[in-house]
Design a protein around this motif. Structure first.
Motif, mmCIF file in Angstrom:
data_model
loop_
_atom_site.group_PDB
_atom_site.id
_atom_site.type_symbol
_atom_site.label_atom_id
_atom_site.label_comp_id
_atom_site.label_asym_id
_atom_site.label_seq_id
_atom_site.Cartn_x
_atom_site.Cartn_y
_atom_site.Cartn_z
ATOM 1 N N VAL A 126 -27.604 -86.430 -20.153
ATOM 2 C CA VAL A 126 -27.415 -85.133 -19.273
ATOM 3 C C VAL A 126 -26.436 -84.111 -19.683
ATOM 4 N N GLU A 127 -26.470 -83.037 -18.652
ATOM 5 C CA GLU A 127 -26.045 -81.973 -19.278
ATOM 6 C C GLU A 127 -24.796 -81.467 -17.976
ATOM 7 N N LEU A 128 -23.591 -81.161 -18.324
ATOM 8 C CA LEU A 128 -22.867 -80.549 -17.018
ATOM 9 C C LEU A 128 -22.597 -79.190 -17.079
ATOM 10 N N GLY A 129 -22.678 -78.635 -15.779
ATOM 11 C CA GLY A 129 -22.588 -77.263 -15.534
ATOM 12 C C GLY A 129 -22.219 -76.631 -14.141
ATOM 13 N N ILE A 130 -22.260 -75.473 -13.922
ATOM 14 C CA ILE A 130 -21.961 -74.997 -12.672
ATOM 15 C C ILE A 130 -23.182 -74.484 -11.858
ATOM 16 N N TRP A 131 -23.241 -75.070 -10.605
ATOM 17 C CA TRP A 131 -24.281 -74.832 -9.750
ATOM 18 C C TRP A 131 -23.852 -74.277 -8.471
ATOM 19 N N TYR A 166 -9.962 -83.251 -30.219
ATOM 20 C CA TYR A 166 -10.969 -82.565 -29.214
ATOM 21 C C TYR A 166 -11.517 -80.990 -29.754
ATOM 22 N N GLN A 167 -12.846 -80.886 -29.766
ATOM 23 C CA GLN A 167 -13.482 -79.692 -30.088
ATOM 24 C C GLN A 167 -14.239 -79.209 -28.849
ATOM 25 N N LEU A 168 -14.198 -77.959 -28.559
ATOM 26 C CA LEU A 168 -14.839 -77.249 -27.613
ATOM 27 C C LEU A 168 -16.366 -77.407 -27.774
ATOM 28 N N VAL A 169 -17.077 -77.784 -26.773
ATOM 29 C CA VAL A 169 -18.473 -78.196 -26.675
ATOM 30 C C VAL A 169 -19.162 -76.596 -26.153
ATOM 31 N N THR A 170 -20.003 -76.185 -27.188
ATOM 32 C CA THR A 170 -20.701 -74.864 -26.994
ATOM 33 C C THR A 170 -22.039 -75.098 -25.986
ATOM 34 N N ALA A 171 -22.033 -74.160 -25.001
ATOM 35 C CA ALA A 171 -22.821 -74.219 -23.722
ATOM 36 C C ALA A 171 -24.424 -73.951 -24.488
ATOM 37 N N ASN A 172 -25.162 -74.589 -23.845
ATOM 38 C CA ASN A 172 -26.583 -74.415 -24.270
ATOM 39 C C ASN A 172 -27.126 -73.101 -23.711
ATOM 40 N N GLU A 173 -28.587 -72.719 -23.806
ATOM 41 C CA GLU A 173 -29.075 -71.452 -23.190
ATOM 42 C C GLU A 173 -29.031 -71.462 -21.773
ATOM 43 N N GLN A 174 -29.080 -72.728 -21.012
ATOM 44 C CA GLN A 174 -28.878 -72.859 -19.533
ATOM 45 C C GLN A 174 -27.496 -72.484 -19.230
ATOM 46 N N GLY A 175 -26.342 -72.537 -20.177
ATOM 47 C CA GLY A 175 -25.132 -72.479 -19.794
ATOM 48 C C GLY A 175 -24.366 -73.964 -19.271
ATOM 49 N N HIS A 176 -25.185 -74.832 -19.833
ATOM 50 C CA HIS A 176 -24.887 -76.301 -19.550
ATOM 51 C C HIS A 176 -24.200 -76.912 -20.871
ATOM 52 N N TYR A 177 -23.524 -77.705 -20.621
ATOM 53 C CA TYR A 177 -22.859 -78.615 -21.796
ATOM 54 C C TYR A 177 -23.291 -80.205 -21.970
ATOM 55 N N SER A 182 -31.869 -83.607 -19.496
ATOM 56 C CA SER A 182 -31.769 -83.054 -20.870
ATOM 57 C C SER A 182 -33.101 -82.035 -20.812
ATOM 58 N N GLU A 183 -33.805 -81.856 -19.882
ATOM 59 C CA GLU A 183 -34.866 -80.805 -19.825
ATOM 60 C C GLU A 183 -34.408 -79.816 -18.605
ATOM 61 N N GLY A 184 -33.233 -79.980 -18.352
ATOM 62 C CA GLY A 184 -32.697 -78.754 -17.267
ATOM 63 C C GLY A 184 -33.164 -78.886 -15.889
ATOM 64 N N ASN A 185 -33.534 -80.115 -15.434
ATOM 65 C CA ASN A 185 -33.751 -80.270 -14.061
ATOM 66 C C ASN A 185 -32.598 -80.887 -13.446
ATOM 67 N N LEU A 186 -32.220 -80.360 -12.247
ATOM 68 C CA LEU A 186 -31.014 -80.749 -11.612
ATOM 69 C C LEU A 186 -31.003 -81.838 -11.050
ATOM 70 N N LEU A 187 -29.923 -82.847 -11.143
ATOM 71 C CA LEU A 187 -30.017 -84.312 -10.603
ATOM 72 C C LEU A 187 -29.685 -84.019 -9.048
ATOM 73 N N LEU A 188 -30.296 -84.605 -8.247
ATOM 74 C CA LEU A 188 -30.324 -84.606 -6.980
ATOM 75 C C LEU A 188 -29.474 -85.749 -6.169
ATOM 76 N N THR A 189 -28.881 -85.467 -5.320
ATOM 77 C CA THR A 189 -28.116 -86.437 -4.429
ATOM 78 C C THR A 189 -29.250 -87.256 -3.823
ATOM 79 N N GLY A 190 -28.628 -88.318 -3.162
ATOM 80 C CA GLY A 190 -29.806 -89.165 -2.236
ATOM 81 C C GLY A 190 -30.445 -88.209 -1.129
ATOM 82 N N HIS A 191 -29.331 -87.492 -0.525
ATOM 83 C CA HIS A 191 -29.784 -86.513 0.620
ATOM 84 C C HIS A 191 -30.658 -85.559 0.090
#
Length: 257
Positions: free
Chosen positions: A193-198, A175-186, A215-224
């Motif tokens: 997709v990217e994983l991060g804190i909201w 395992y190698q640590l993944v570096t966060a991108n400019e948005q702070g996402h992994y 991948s364009e930095g748009n938050l993936l929304l829930t159905g609600h």
């Protein structure tokens, strides 16, 4: 006079998911873990449906991944808070999965996520498997099991109290640590997709939630959230139409209803 030790005996057939315990009987660590898992699953479902139009994938939430046969069986399993396995059926022989058995299916999860309730030491424990295999021998660490045995391509450690997530990627068996991108996402590259804190409110609780972005930095929304977004757009269109109608009436023109 010499004696020969009896050779070990093994079962003729290894147990499957219906023959292994589906729970170790412990409580969930906190009230946030269940909604966090739902949030992750709900918001990424549309992406997974695009990748798997045949529906061949499964998601586990606090379900056991059996990686070796032990006594009791629970000692040979890890139960990630959330994981996703591609290219496997969501049910087996028409039955709901009770657990995920590596020696039966052989396909590792693509991503495993652990939600930290303590200090994170368990999630980062790299203690190797004891060579003695004796009863009572120390159980290997969770990090070691994921890296060396279960081998998900990505392993994430989410700490809500620190508003952070640590993501590892399996490279050449380590395992190698993944570096966060400019948005702070992994980036989770195989899914685009990217994983991060909201920071926001979900299920009546304001917290730094673990979430997905495209991948364009748009938050993936829930159905609600998607339904709320559509309703908001409809409300804006109605208000705009009402303003236009008022302007027409002020000019002596009756709007064409």
């Amino acid at each position: 006079m010499s004696s020969t030790a009896n050779p070990p005996t093994f079962p003729k057939t290894l147990p499957d998911h219906t023959q292994l315990p589906e729970s170790d009987g412990t409580f969930g660590n906190n009230f946030q873990e269940h909604p966090q898992s739902i949030l992750l699953t709900d918001s990424i479902t549309s992406i997974l449906q695009q990748y798997h139009p045949d529906g061949q994938y499964c998601i586990g939430q606090d379900c056991g991944i059996y990686w070796r046969l032990t006594d009791p069986p629970e000692k040979g399993a890890e139960a990630p808070d959330w994981f996703y396995v591609p290219n496997v059926p969501p049910t087996l022989n028409g039955q709901i999965r009770r657990s995920y058995v590596l020696w039966q299916e052989l396909i590792p999860p693509l991503i495993v996520l652990e939600f930290v309730s303590g200090d994170g030491s368990q999630e980062r424990d790299n203690t190797p498997l004891s060579r003695t295999q004796e009863p009572g021998a120390e159980k290997p660490g969770k990090f070691w099991i994921y890296e060396r045995i279960i081998r998900p391509a990505y392993y994430g450690i989410y700490e809500v109290n620190r508003a952070s997530v640590e993501v590892y990627c399996l490279v050449a068996g380590q395992y190698q640590l993944v570096t966060a991108n400019e948005q702070g996402h992994y980036p989770i590259l195989p899914l685009g997709v990217e994983l991060g804190i909201w920071q926001g409110r979900y299920q009546n609780t304001e917290l730094p939630w673990l979430r997905w972005w495209d991948s364009e930095g748009n938050l993936l929304l829930t159905g609600h959230e998607q339904a709320q977004q559509v309703q908001s757009q409809l409300d804006q269109e109605r208000q705009r139409a009402e303003r236009l109608a008022a302007q027409l009436r002020a000019a002596g023109i009756e709007p064409d209803l």
